[in-house]
Design a protein around this motif. Structure first.
Motif, PDB file in Angstrom:
ATOM      1  N   LYS A 246      42.645  41.311  37.404  1.00 52.97           N
ATOM      2  CA  LYS A 246      43.237  41.225  36.069  1.00 52.97           C
ATOM      3  C   LYS A 246      43.955  39.900  35.864  1.00 52.97           C
ATOM      4  O   LYS A 246      43.978  39.353  34.761  1.00 52.97           O
ATOM      5  CB  LYS A 246      44.227  42.384  35.855  1.00 52.97           C
ATOM      6  N   LEU A 247      44.549  39.364  36.918  1.00 51.88           N
ATOM      7  CA  LEU A 247      45.232  38.078  36.819  1.00 51.88           C
ATOM      8  C   LEU A 247      44.254  36.912  36.836  1.00 51.88           C
ATOM      9  O   LEU A 247      44.666  35.762  36.664  1.00 51.88           O
ATOM     10  CB  LEU A 247      46.239  37.923  37.965  1.00 51.88           C
ATOM     11  N   GLY A 248      42.965  37.196  37.050  1.00 49.10           N
ATOM     12  CA  GLY A 248      41.969  36.130  37.047  1.00 49.10           C
ATOM     13  C   GLY A 248      41.993  35.285  38.301  1.00 49.10           C
ATOM     14  O   GLY A 248      41.462  34.170  38.315  1.00 49.10           O
ATOM     15  N   LEU A 249      42.587  35.805  39.394  1.00 54.51           N
ATOM     16  CA  LEU A 249      42.724  35.012  40.617  1.00 54.51           C
ATOM     17  C   LEU A 249      41.479  35.093  41.489  1.00 54.51           C
ATOM     18  O   LEU A 249      41.162  34.127  42.206  1.00 54.51           O
ATOM     19  CB  LEU A 249      43.946  35.487  41.397  1.00 54.51           C
ATOM     20  N   VAL A 250      40.794  36.227  41.482  1.00 52.08           N
ATOM     21  CA  VAL A 250      39.553  36.393  42.239  1.00 52.08           C
ATOM     22  C   VAL A 250      38.599  37.221  41.384  1.00 52.08           C
ATOM     23  O   VAL A 250      38.990  37.813  40.371  1.00 52.08           O
ATOM     24  CB  VAL A 250      39.796  37.095  43.601  1.00 52.08           C
ATOM     25  N   SER A 251      37.362  37.289  41.824  1.00 49.75           N
ATOM     26  CA  SER A 251      36.372  38.105  41.122  1.00 49.75           C
ATOM     27  C   SER A 251      36.245  39.464  41.799  1.00 49.75           C
ATOM     28  O   SER A 251      36.707  39.675  42.929  1.00 49.75           O
ATOM     29  CB  SER A 251      35.010  37.404  41.125  1.00 49.75           C
ATOM     30  N   GLU A 252      35.597  40.395  41.111  1.00 44.39           N
ATOM     31  CA  GLU A 252      35.351  41.706  41.704  1.00 44.39           C
ATOM     32  C   GLU A 252      34.512  41.587  42.971  1.00 44.39           C
ATOM     33  O   GLU A 252      34.743  42.292  43.956  1.00 44.39           O
ATOM     34  CB  GLU A 252      34.633  42.605  40.695  1.00 44.39           C
TER      35      GLU A 252
ATOM     36  N   LEU B 197      47.628  41.963  28.897  1.00 42.57           N
ATOM     37  CA  LEU B 197      47.681  42.403  30.283  1.00 42.57           C
ATOM     38  C   LEU B 197      48.415  41.388  31.153  1.00 42.57           C
ATOM     39  O   LEU B 197      49.256  41.751  31.984  1.00 42.57           O
ATOM     40  CB  LEU B 197      46.266  42.620  30.827  1.00 42.57           C
ATOM     41  N   LEU B 198      48.102  40.108  30.968  1.00 47.12           N
ATOM     42  CA  LEU B 198      48.777  39.069  31.738  1.00 47.12           C
ATOM     43  C   LEU B 198      50.279  39.058  31.451  1.00 47.12           C
ATOM     44  O   LEU B 198      51.090  38.763  32.326  1.00 47.12           O
ATOM     45  CB  LEU B 198      48.176  37.704  31.429  1.00 47.12           C
TER      46      LEU B 198
ATOM     47  N   ILE C  10      54.199  35.275  30.695  1.00 49.09           N
ATOM     48  CA  ILE C  10      53.160  34.980  31.671  1.00 49.09           C
ATOM     49  C   ILE C  10      53.600  33.775  32.490  1.00 49.09           C
ATOM     50  O   ILE C  10      53.935  32.730  31.928  1.00 49.09           O
ATOM     51  CB  ILE C  10      51.802  34.675  31.000  1.00 49.09           C
ATOM     52  N   MET C  11      53.606  33.938  33.803  1.00 49.57           N
ATOM     53  CA  MET C  11      53.838  32.816  34.712  1.00 49.57           C
ATOM     54  C   MET C  11      52.498  32.467  35.329  1.00 49.57           C
ATOM     55  O   MET C  11      51.849  33.312  35.936  1.00 49.57           O
ATOM     56  CB  MET C  11      54.848  33.198  35.800  1.00 49.57           C
ATOM     57  N   ILE C  12      52.079  31.219  35.181  1.00 53.01           N
ATOM     58  CA  ILE C  12      50.745  30.845  35.628  1.00 53.01           C
ATOM     59  C   ILE C  12      50.748  29.404  36.110  1.00 53.01           C
ATOM     60  O   ILE C  12      51.508  28.563  35.611  1.00 53.01           O
ATOM     61  CB  ILE C  12      49.715  31.037  34.480  1.00 53.01           C
ATOM     62  N   ARG C  13      49.932  29.111  37.100  1.00 54.93           N
ATOM     63  CA  ARG C  13      49.712  27.743  37.568  1.00 54.93           C
ATOM     64  C   ARG C  13      48.314  27.333  37.133  1.00 54.93           C
ATOM     65  O   ARG C  13      47.334  28.014  37.442  1.00 54.93           O
ATOM     66  CB  ARG C  13      49.848  27.648  39.083  1.00 54.93           C
TER      67      ARG C  13
END
Length: 577
Positions: A53-59, A246-247, A263-266
């Motif tokens: 959900k955070l977009g950090l890795v894929s399923e 969601l983020l 949202i905290m994001i790098r």
């Protein structure tokens, strides 16, 4: 999403093992894992799903990690059954709710595809209902959902499309899960990340997602002006909005009420803090993200466009041991940034500095910052009362909003503290009248207020493409340009042209225009005599105060901005000039 631990049983270190495996496989950074674990504690759910959900890795990344860690068999979507496996004793609702896809019965054993092979509750219920031993195999959430839809939906037309949801309704559980799945798909993740990346590249302060009858309009506020971006097709609009919510840890099922999130994001080396606000409209939810780039903040007063004489007087007010120094202006005029820059001028090593903010926009080293939480009773006034018991030297109040806060600030100034704060007024002199309206007595104002800085932000001309502008002598006289420049200084104004470096706008960046109202003896007498804002403004001008309009014209004469931009921002001040 598959996970390494059962929901209610299993080794407690399983989520950490999954995260560590992904870090070792270079699929995830250690810092991102820490963020995801913190998000999991607040949001709940399985770590694998949180990571996706955070977009950090894929399923697929999470599935392969589970295969390596736990030895589960993995089934690709092309091997899923073509027809539904007949299980009369099990309802379709149960299969959908638990994402269980019956695959085959082999050697008296029921093989079921699931994204949660450790969900003992669901697997045991399936065993009791069918009478078969159950063997779980691993699949992806999106693949399982698509197969369940294809195999067990009686009438696909009855399933709601993402763009058919009625704005302003509370969504049912099934459709919420559908939105969650859409928001977790790679195209939506890339689209949202691309929006944020474009905002950083453009130097935008806000990202606006505005629903219309046909699509989702994307706009960026750059240097205070809204610029159009690429629109989002209506079919993807709910998924994009849900992704952002969601983020931001907002409730995607609630679309009737405004919501706020963070949202905290790098992204590309930038530590971004996005403040998210949603608002229901007739065509869907309007979402605005305020972009706070910690690496782009300038804390030096020298870089903020002060005229040299105004800067010297303002710095003199900052060095006073006690009193109130106010910064005024409308929303988005850079008041908080000026306060941060002012705190940077003060020595936090020898003095205790405490701030009360709503919210804390940037963290300052060596300074104690308090985030207001009105929902639990931590208001500005309550925070200020507590601060005074902390033996502070300097107090910064994000905004004076009510009578109680103003009165505590005045008492703090009278008892030996330097107080910095903002106030929503159009002119510096108007701040004095505003304090009176908030119930502060005139004699207390003259005893506590040191000065008021009013400011606006104007767009700076692009140095690569600006061009000289010819103005007739009559226009120069009407603008009173010769009167606002230094004696002997030639009057040369420029106009925007536009080039690649400024995005063909003719402007790049912003700078401040200021007027500084100092409480001297003449001001004390005027305030005590009950003078209104107009009289106070005139008295300040007699003492040498340069107005916002005059300061802007001076910067136009220096070639820093255009006359049109000054008139746009300070048009409400021209009559006072």
């Amino acid at each position: 999403m598959p996970e390494t631990q059962p929901i209610s049983a299993g080794p407690h270190d399983a989520p950490l093992r999954l995260g560590e495996h992904l870090v070792q496989a270079n699929k995830l950074s250690a810092r991102d894992l820490e963020r995801a674990l913190a998000a999991q504690q607040e949001m709940g759910g399985l770590l694998g799903r949180v990571l996706v959900k955070l977009g950090l890795v894929s399923e697929h990344d999470v599935a392969q990690a589970l295969v390596a860690l736990r030895g589960f068999a993995f089934v690709e979507a092309e091997h899923y059954p073509e027809v539904p496996l007949a299980l009369d004793s099990v309802s379709v609702e149960f299969l959908v709710n638990h994402r269980l896809l019956p695959w085959e019965i082999d050697d008296g054993q029921l093989k079921v595809i699931t994204s949660e092979p450790d969900n003992e509750y669901a697997l045991k219920a399936l065993r009791l209902a069918t009478g078969y031993p159950v063997a779980p195999v691993l699949g992806l959430d999106t693949d399982i959902d698509a197969a369940l839809e294809r195999l067990y939906s009686d009438d696909e037309s009855d399933q709601p499309e993402a763009d058919e949801a009625v704005p302003g309704e509370v969504l049912d559980g099934e459709f919420v899960e559908h939105l969650r799945d859409l928001a977790s798909e790679a195209p939506v993740i890339r689209l949202v990340n691309g929006m944020i990346a474009e905002a950083v590249e453009r130097g935008a302060s806000d990202i606006h997602l505005e629903p219309t009858a046909g699509d989702l309009q994307l706009r960026f506020r750059v240097d205070g002006v809204l610029l159009s971006g690429q629109s989002v097709p209506s079919g993807l609009a709910p998924a994009v909005t849900s992704r952002v919510k969601l983020l931001a840890r907002m409730n995607i099922a609630e679309r009737r009420l405004p919501q706020d999130g963070r949202i905290m994001i790098r992204l590309k080396g930038h530590e971004l803090d996005l403040r998210v606000s949603s608002l229901p409209t007739i065509h869907g939810e309007s979402v605005v993200m305020r972009v706070l780039d910690r690496q782009s903040v300038r804390y030096g007063l020298d870089d903020m466009g002060f005229a040299p004489a105004t800067l010297r007087r303002y710095q003199g007010l900052l060095q006073r041991p006690h009193g109130i120094l106010l910064v005024t202006g409308p929303t988005g005029s850079g008041k908080t940034t000026t306060l941060y820059a002012s705190l940077g001028e003060l020595d936090s090593r020898t003095r205790k500095i405490v701030t009360v903010e709503d919210p804390v926009e940037y963290q300052l080293e060596g300074i104690n910052q308090i985030h207001v939480h009105a929902d639990i009773g931590l208001t500005f006034a309550r925070s200020l009362r507590a601060i005074l018991r902390q033996d502070p030297d300097i107090i910064m109040i994000g905004e004076m909003r009510d009578r109680e806060t103003a009165q505590i600030a005045v008492q703090s100034a009278l008892t030996g503290h330097l107080v910095l704060s903002t106030l929503h007024t159009n002119t510096a002199a108007g701040a004095i009248v505003r304090l009176e309206d908030m119930g502060v007595e005139r004699y207390l104002i003259t005893s506590s207020v040191n000065g008021v800085l009013s400011q606006r932000l104007v767009r700076a001309l692009c140095p690569d493409c600006k061009a000289p502008q010819a103005l007739e002598s009559g226009v120069l006289a009407d603008l009173r340009l010769p009167e606002v420049v230094e004696p002997g200084q030639p009057v040369t104004v420029f106009e925007p042209v536009g080039c690649e470096r400024c995005g063909h706008t003719g402007y790049r960046g912003r700078l401040g225009v200021h007027e500084l109202f100092v409480m001297d003896e003449a001001m004390h007498r005027a305030v005590l005599d009950g003078a209104d804002a107009t009289t106070l403004h005139a008295t300040a001008r007699q003492a040498g105060m340069r107005t916002l309009h005059e300061d802007g014209l001076r910067k136009a004469a220096l070639g820093l901005t255009s006359v049109a931009e000054v008139l746009r921002v300070t048009q409400d001040q021209q009559l006072d000039a």
